[in-house]
Motif scaffolding. Sequence first.
Motif, PDB file in Angstrom:
ATOM      1  N   ASP A 202       0.824  -1.202   0.000  1.00 58.06           N
ATOM      2  CA  ASP A 202       0.000   0.000   0.000  1.00 58.06           C
ATOM      3  C   ASP A 202       0.862   1.258   0.000  1.00 58.06           C
ATOM      4  N   LEU A 203       1.867   1.302   0.862  1.00 53.47           N
ATOM      5  CA  LEU A 203       2.726   2.492   0.951  1.00 53.47           C
ATOM      6  C   LEU A 203       3.567   2.667  -0.303  1.00 53.47           C
ATOM      7  N   MET A 204       4.048   1.575  -0.868  1.00 48.52           N
ATOM      8  CA  MET A 204       4.855   1.669  -2.089  1.00 48.52           C
ATOM      9  C   MET A 204       4.030   2.237  -3.233  1.00 48.52           C
ATOM     10  N   GLN A 205       2.818   1.718  -3.431  1.00 50.14           N
ATOM     11  CA  GLN A 205       1.962   2.202  -4.509  1.00 50.14           C
ATOM     12  C   GLN A 205       1.592   3.662  -4.299  1.00 50.14           C
ATOM     13  N   ARG A 206       1.314   4.022  -3.051  1.00 50.70           N
ATOM     14  CA  ARG A 206       0.965   5.403  -2.730  1.00 50.70           C
ATOM     15  C   ARG A 206       2.126   6.347  -3.049  1.00 50.70           C
ATOM     16  N   ALA A 207       3.330   5.964  -2.668  1.00 48.72           N
ATOM     17  CA  ALA A 207       4.492   6.827  -2.903  1.00 48.72           C
ATOM     18  C   ALA A 207       4.790   6.963  -4.397  1.00 48.72           C
ATOM     19  N   ILE A 208       4.719   5.851  -5.114  1.00 46.89           N
ATOM     20  CA  ILE A 208       5.016   5.868  -6.548  1.00 46.89           C
ATOM     21  C   ILE A 208       4.042   6.770  -7.297  1.00 46.89           C
ATOM     22  N   ALA A 215      11.555   8.887  -4.028  1.00 47.62           N
ATOM     23  CA  ALA A 215      12.008   8.222  -2.801  1.00 47.62           C
ATOM     24  C   ALA A 215      11.979   6.708  -2.942  1.00 47.62           C
ATOM     25  N   VAL A 216      11.250   6.219  -3.943  1.00 46.29           N
ATOM     26  CA  VAL A 216      11.180   4.771  -4.172  1.00 46.29           C
ATOM     27  C   VAL A 216      12.289   4.401  -5.147  1.00 46.29           C
ATOM     28  N   THR A 217      13.488   4.280  -4.616  1.00 49.92           N
ATOM     29  CA  THR A 217      14.665   3.964  -5.422  1.00 49.92           C
ATOM     30  C   THR A 217      14.700   2.477  -5.748  1.00 49.92           C
ATOM     31  N   ASP A 218      15.621   2.099  -6.628  1.00 50.73           N
ATOM     32  CA  ASP A 218      15.777   0.684  -6.957  1.00 50.73           C
ATOM     33  C   ASP A 218      16.143  -0.115  -5.712  1.00 50.73           C
ATOM     34  N   GLN A 228      10.919  -1.597   3.559  1.00 47.40           N
ATOM     35  CA  GLN A 228      10.154  -0.641   2.757  1.00 47.40           C
ATOM     36  C   GLN A 228       9.213   0.161   3.637  1.00 47.40           C
ATOM     37  N   VAL A 229       8.516  -0.521   4.556  1.00 44.71           N
ATOM     38  CA  VAL A 229       7.595   0.159   5.468  1.00 44.71           C
ATOM     39  C   VAL A 229       8.340   1.166   6.319  1.00 44.71           C
ATOM     40  N   GLN A 230       9.449   0.746   6.907  1.00 44.63           N
ATOM     41  CA  GLN A 230      10.204   1.637   7.783  1.00 44.63           C
ATOM     42  C   GLN A 230      10.737   2.849   7.024  1.00 44.63           C
TER      43      GLN A 230
END
Length: 245
Positions: A202-208, A215-218, A228-230
């Motif tokens: 959820d957080l990854m999709q939201r950030a992307i 901030a969502v680097t490789d 990822q959560v932290q």
Amino acid sequence: MNPAFSERTFEFCFNAEYCFANSALLASHPHIPSQQKEKDLGYDVEFKIRQGNYTKSIYIQHKVSSYAEKRAGANAQFFNTHNGPYFRFAVDNEQHNTLHDLSATKGNAFYCAPRFHLTHELEGHFRASTIRRNAVLLDPLTVGQINDNNRHNVTYDASGRNPTLHSDPRPFERAYSGAEDDPPKLRELRIDLSFIDDLSADLMQRAISSRFENAVTDAIKRARPIEQVQHLLGRVYQVSWLLLP
């Protein structure tokens, strides 16, 4: 009058007192010193979650507030809302909506702000373990999402009452403190590795899909879900994550 201490200082003081009083695990916070420490913390949190001891997930965005004693110029709308002195902090719209959605689906989320603004007050409350009693906890779920690009603020009176989201005033349902005699009712969840996987996705999709895309680097994409959560909660959304029994 601007606050005389930083958000990070207030965050440290509140979290230390709250975790000690509630046997809480501080699973993430905005300033993890290094990537290695972040990995170490991730393994430690994963191990503790596997033991099945935690049932409540809390997300806290700490704020420090300016204090106004008199009506002056542009602050009239805030002063009039409370008919007297008030505290105020600014809101980041995207972070607000993230807190709102976390509160709705992933546990309990709060703004946490002090009912004081001077350094000697912070020091006194810290020594007396009364930081929690003199803070307000506000659930963004009760005022809804922000669907515009305007600047927004939260105000509350000198006693912590009548918390309100501006500029189109929306009152919070109420303000809680972190003290034992005035706690918010926390929803219980099954907190396991599946919960972490869902939270991470959820957080990854939201950030992307937001201004935080960079901030969502490789490296973050390759990281374990707990890392990822932290990273996203702490470093992107500036949120402390606590787990309670």
